[in-house]
Design an enzyme around this catalytic site. Sequence first.
Site, PDB file in Angstrom:
ATOM      1  N   CYS A  94     -55.400   0.394 -21.098  1.00 45.17           N
ATOM      2  CA  CYS A  94     -54.152   0.257 -21.866  1.00 45.17           C
ATOM      3  C   CYS A  94     -52.940   0.597 -21.007  1.00 45.17           C
ATOM      4  CB  CYS A  94     -54.226   1.176 -23.075  1.00 45.17           C
ATOM      5  SG  CYS A  94     -52.668   1.397 -23.955  1.00 45.17           S
ATOM      6  N   CYS A  97     -51.430   3.921 -22.180  1.00 43.83           N
ATOM      7  CA  CYS A  97     -52.228   5.078 -21.782  1.00 43.83           C
ATOM      8  C   CYS A  97     -52.045   5.398 -20.304  1.00 43.83           C
ATOM      9  CB  CYS A  97     -53.704   4.826 -22.088  1.00 43.83           C
ATOM     10  SG  CYS A  97     -54.074   4.589 -23.844  1.00 43.83           S
TER      11      CYS A  97
END
Length: 240
Positions: A94, A97
């Site tokens: 991600c 992230c």
Amino acid sequence: AEYMGMVFLVARSLRTSFTLNHLKHKPLRIRRDFSTNLTRNMSVEQKIEPLQVEAFANINLVPLLQSDTTPVKFGDLIDPKYGSIIMMVRRPGCWLCRDEAKDLASIFPRLHEQGKRPALIGVVLENVNNEVMDFAKFFPGSKIYLDSDRASFKAMGDRHLSLLRLLTWKTISQGWSATRKVTGNLKGEGKYLGGIMVFGPQHDPGVKYTHFEEMGAPVDPELVYDAYTAISFPKDNESA
């Protein structure tokens, strides 16, 4: 068109429980799923209680990117002398992230200048292709562990992402911004929310700070820094 493209990109990235097929053929099912997810998220957040070390201590984790892959207990990740800062990673590929991991790791040089060396830990739910290895490039100095049973995420409240948060302009714009700062992809699961925890050392144990992940609300690394530096250390630690 660019806005709608970003919505689609983030939705794919998060791998929510519905699919494009649902969107085309089952609109009533989607509305029901949305309502259920949203209600569950709200009830979990309203009932959330301060986290306790005991809830995590005996959870089994598997080391990744290390020569020794013998399972360890979560409690063993807490450095007895300096404590640990642990990121529960929703999805290693991600963009959001990875960007958050990079920001979190940026506080460590300042801590090291003070002679404080907490362990920097990442916990992931899956090990897909080279995603963990690529994630580690944005999380320098860290050790990463696999929790395939999701036990540590359950200990954080077993929180799922909310479509309401996913489709806000703030989330979309932050996702778009992250794609310009870090590399990423759409591989892997992403519906279980993680967070960041600061665990105190042996002489001052406990969960000193918790950030519960919410889409569109990344952690402020300065809050993590302040929470950790608020821990009192013996002078021999500080001069080590």
